[in-house]
Design a protein around this motif. Structure first.
Motif, PDB file in Angstrom:
ATOM      1  N   UNK A  32       1.082  -0.967   0.477  1.00 46.83           N
ATOM      2  CA  UNK A  32      -0.233   0.492  -0.597  1.00 46.83           C
ATOM      3  C   UNK A  32       0.800   0.930  -0.147  1.00 46.83           C
ATOM      4  N   UNK A  33       0.339   2.839  -0.156  1.00 46.16           N
ATOM      5  CA  UNK A  33       0.879   3.971  -0.279  1.00 46.16           C
ATOM      6  C   UNK A  33       1.647   3.629  -1.371  1.00 46.16           C
ATOM      7  N   UNK A  34       2.897   3.331  -1.644  1.00 49.92           N
ATOM      8  CA  UNK A  34       3.957   3.288  -2.532  1.00 49.92           C
ATOM      9  C   UNK A  34       5.416   2.938  -2.505  1.00 49.92           C
ATOM     10  N   UNK A  35       5.961   2.956  -3.260  1.00 47.98           N
ATOM     11  CA  UNK A  35       7.968   2.914  -2.985  1.00 47.98           C
ATOM     12  C   UNK A  35       8.337   3.804  -1.989  1.00 47.98           C
ATOM     13  N   UNK A  36       8.679   2.633  -1.391  1.00 51.37           N
ATOM     14  CA  UNK A  36       9.723   3.429   0.129  1.00 51.37           C
ATOM     15  C   UNK A  36      10.982   4.278  -0.759  1.00 51.37           C
ATOM     16  N   UNK A  37      11.382   5.284  -0.282  1.00 49.28           N
ATOM     17  CA  UNK A  37      12.542   5.785  -0.914  1.00 49.28           C
ATOM     18  C   UNK A  37      14.001   5.108  -1.170  1.00 49.28           C
ATOM     19  N   UNK A 344      -5.671   3.967   5.317  1.00 51.61           N
ATOM     20  CA  UNK A 344      -5.330   5.632   4.425  1.00 51.61           C
ATOM     21  C   UNK A 344      -5.196   6.285   4.598  1.00 51.61           C
ATOM     22  N   UNK A 345      -4.588   7.144   4.211  1.00 53.36           N
ATOM     23  CA  UNK A 345      -3.738   8.522   4.761  1.00 53.36           C
ATOM     24  C   UNK A 345      -4.657   9.366   5.894  1.00 53.36           C
ATOM     25  N   UNK A 346      -5.599   9.712   5.314  1.00 55.26           N
ATOM     26  CA  UNK A 346      -5.978  10.633   6.066  1.00 55.26           C
ATOM     27  C   UNK A 346      -6.647  10.238   7.731  1.00 55.26           C
ATOM     28  N   UNK A 347      -6.881   8.677   7.306  1.00 53.08           N
ATOM     29  CA  UNK A 347      -7.622   7.767   9.035  1.00 53.08           C
ATOM     30  C   UNK A 347      -5.869   7.414   9.494  1.00 53.08           C
ATOM     31  N   UNK A 348      -5.257   7.347   8.763  1.00 49.25           N
ATOM     32  CA  UNK A 348      -3.679   7.684   9.837  1.00 49.25           C
ATOM     33  C   UNK A 348      -3.699   8.945  10.502  1.00 49.25           C
ATOM     34  N   UNK A 349      -3.522   9.452   9.843  1.00 47.17           N
ATOM     35  CA  UNK A 349      -3.328  11.112  10.328  1.00 47.17           C
ATOM     36  C   UNK A 349      -4.208  11.500  11.901  1.00 47.17           C
ATOM     37  N   UNK A 375       3.225  15.416   6.842  1.00 43.71           N
ATOM     38  CA  UNK A 375       2.488  15.140   7.845  1.00 43.71           C
ATOM     39  C   UNK A 375       2.552  13.743   8.587  1.00 43.71           C
ATOM     40  N   UNK A 376       2.642  12.450   7.395  1.00 46.61           N
ATOM     41  CA  UNK A 376       2.787  11.142   7.785  1.00 46.61           C
ATOM     42  C   UNK A 376       3.888  10.783   8.660  1.00 46.61           C
ATOM     43  N   UNK A 476       0.363  16.702  -0.580  1.00 45.87           N
ATOM     44  CA  UNK A 476       0.190  16.772   0.438  1.00 45.87           C
ATOM     45  C   UNK A 476       1.205  15.297   1.966  1.00 45.87           C
ATOM     46  N   UNK A 477       1.124  14.700   1.054  1.00 49.62           N
ATOM     47  CA  UNK A 477       1.832  13.618   2.231  1.00 49.62           C
ATOM     48  C   UNK A 477       2.675  13.170   2.226  1.00 49.62           C
ATOM     49  N   UNK A 478       4.114  13.633   1.205  1.00 52.87           N
ATOM     50  CA  UNK A 478       5.380  12.766   0.539  1.00 52.87           C
ATOM     51  C   UNK A 478       6.248  13.887   1.935  1.00 52.87           C
ATOM     52  N   UNK A 479       7.531  14.245   2.455  1.00 54.07           N
ATOM     53  CA  UNK A 479       8.012  14.183   3.626  1.00 54.07           C
ATOM     54  C   UNK A 479       8.532  15.762   3.069  1.00 54.07           C
ATOM     55  N   UNK A 480       8.632  15.660   1.969  1.00 56.90           N
ATOM     56  CA  UNK A 480       8.569  17.518   1.534  1.00 56.90           C
ATOM     57  C   UNK A 480       7.785  17.640   0.419  1.00 56.90           C
ATOM     58  N   UNK A 481       7.090  18.342   1.188  1.00 57.17           N
ATOM     59  CA  UNK A 481       5.463  18.846   0.678  1.00 57.17           C
ATOM     60  C   UNK A 481       5.259  19.790  -0.805  1.00 57.17           C
ATOM     61  N   UNK A 482       7.008  20.505  -0.512  1.00 58.16           N
ATOM     62  CA  UNK A 482       7.149  21.742  -2.210  1.00 58.16           C
ATOM     63  C   UNK A 482       8.705  20.639  -2.302  1.00 58.16           C
TER      64      UNK A 482
END
Length: 506
Positions: A32-37, A344-349, A375-376, A476-482
């Protein structure tokens, strides 16, 4: 009356059932989510097969790359750690049996193993710790059998496991050293005086030798990386807080089981070597500033011992046994969303906010400065934003005039960015001065036109006459939002000279 053969068959059956249950848990929960760095980095390294890399041995990169040979598949990638977790559950049950436990002890050991936070995380995504999830407790099991008179040729199996694990992560050296000290300080020391032990050591060294030679030929970059990590990147907790972290990574309610197991091991003369080995291992981690999860694979051994102790206390109390199993299951599930991407991300936060109001779990377990910026949690945040980042980079690269594009190259700020671009947008040339990417070099590019991803130690203002931000990626969910993407033109110094001074091992 049950014969010893029947009991052995029952024990093996319980172990196989536990392994199957843990495998199913991870196959369902992992992809789930996606590939980890780091997973992206492993895959890219594995597609450049070698006997070693700047910051890791070769085994996990090779296994990770094999899972992606026929296309991108998060399911296949994370099936590998799921298999190691299943193998770890099997060994946990066999250890409980070797310690004198019956079916309840094995069931409890498997349950606590499966739901203990850091152990579940090791089985949840590709990492250099996945192999040790199986091999560390298996080495302990063979040592127990050797201490009880097993064929001394089993030292060859110990040597093979040690050598294979060394090709996954170097921290096995600390565990083996602690185990040898524990054996030497107890009455089990007699098993050390054996020629097969020497043969086992030789086998371990032979298996590890190719990677050792690679590190030697490249100036032992791993040592430089570890030294750099301790000089600003890593958070080095006070010794007392490190011990608190050990409780937190093993899930606070469940940690009672391994604490009970440690006491049992230290009190049992025939098993005391394992208890001493744990104490020595933690001391090693404190002395060398190891991260809290480095020794985590050892907890399977203590969990098995604790389960046996609890079984003996509740022998005449079946209701108490049911209650213990139920509590372990419920408390484990309550904390499992911090280890596996099951919400899910919203639920986890929202869920994490409630838990952290009681236990400041996230902030207490950060190991690097800046890893808690999103946020995560740090690991979950690093499972987001990579395909989008790679797509944005491709758009910028493709928009370059054909005459400029032939000499353009993408610069990733670290191995995460560089690996994402390399994995998701093959054909776009990418370099980085971070870790193994620096070792691979700049592939002959002049560097006169650079597509720069984010901020980087490769400071554009020092090396280029102009730098223009052409795109900004928001997640929104990445470690670096921008993240900004810039085009740098007009390199001031030869690329080879710049490259030599820009190395970043950390």
């Amino acid at each position: 009356m049950t014969s010893s053969n029947e009991r052995r068959d029952d024990d093996v059956l319980v172990a196989w059932i536990a392994a199957a249950a843990v495998l199913i848990l991870h196959l369902v929960a992992n992809p789930h989510y996606g590939y980890f760095r780091d997973e992206l980095y492993f895959i890219v390294c594995g597609f450049h097969p070698d006997w070693g890399y700047v910051d890791q041995p070769p085994l996990v990169p090779l296994m990770s790359a094999v899972t992606q040979l026929f296309g991108h598949s998060l399911v296949l990638l994370r099936a590998v750690p799921a298999l190691f977790a299943a193998a770890g559950a099997y060994v946990a049950c066999r250890l409980a049996s070797a310690f004198g436990g019956g079916r309840f002890a094995q069931a409890l050991a498997a349950t606590v193993f499966a739901l203990t936070g850091q152990l579940a995380s090791f089985g949840g995504m590709a990492s250099t710790d996945e192999v040790g999830l199986w091999t560390w407790p298996l080495i302990a099991l063979y040592v127990v059998r050797l201490s009880r008179g097993a064929d001394p040729r089993w030292w060859l199996a110990v040597g093979a496991l040690t050598g294979v694990t060394l090709e996954s992560k170097y921290s096995i050296v600390f565990f083996v050293a602690a185990l040898v000290i524990g054996i030497a300080l107890t009455r089990t020391r007699t098993i050390l005086w054996n020629g097969w032990l020497v043969a086992g050591c030789a086998l371990a060294l032979a298996l590890a030798l190719p990677n050792v030679l690679w590190q030697w030929q490249h100036g032992f970059p791993m040592i430089e990386l570890l030294q750099n990590g301790q000089n600003g990147k890593n958070i080095v907790p006070a010794p007392w807080f490190y011990l608190v972290q050990e409780l937190l990574i093993t899930t606070p309610p469940l940690s009672a089981v391994w604490i009970i197991g440690l006491v049992r091991l230290l009190r049992a003369p025939s098993l005391r070597c394992l208890g001493i080995a744990y104490v020595v291992l933690i001391v090693e981690m404190l002395v060398f500033h190891g991260k809290h999860y480095y020794p985590a694979a050892v907890y399977t051994i203590l969990i098995a011992a604790g389960a046996v102790a609890i079984e003996s206390w509740t022998r005449a109390l079946p209701v108490a046994r049911a209650a213990v199993l139920a509590c372990a299951f419920v408390f484990g599930l309550l904390f499992l969303p911090f280890s596996l991407p099951v919400l899910p991300e919203e639920a986890f936060v929202a869920y994490a906010a409630r838990v952290n109001d009681v236990v400041h779990l996230q902030s207490a377990l950060e190991t690097e400065h800046g890893r808690d910026a999103g946020a995560l949690t740090g690991d979950f945040a690093d499972m987001h934003g990579w395909p989008e980042l790679a797509g944005a980079v491709r758009n910028v690269y493709d928009a370059l005039p054909p005459g400029e594009r032939t000499d353009a190259v993408v610069l990733g700020r670290d191995y995460g960015d560089a690996s994402a671009v390399s994995f998701f947008t093959p054909g776009v040339p990418v370099i980085s001065v971070h870790n193994q990417f620096w070792e691979w070099g700049f592939h002959g590019y002049s560097g006169n036109l650079l597509v720069q991803v984010g901020g980087t130690c490769f400071a554009a203002e020092h090396y280029y006459t102009s730098r223009t931000v052409v795109a900004t990626l928001r997640s929104r969910w990445a470690r670096d939002p921008v993240v900004s993407i810039a085009i740098c033109r007009g390199i001031r110094r030869p690329m080879a000279e710049v490259w030599a001074s820009a190395r970043n091992f950390n």
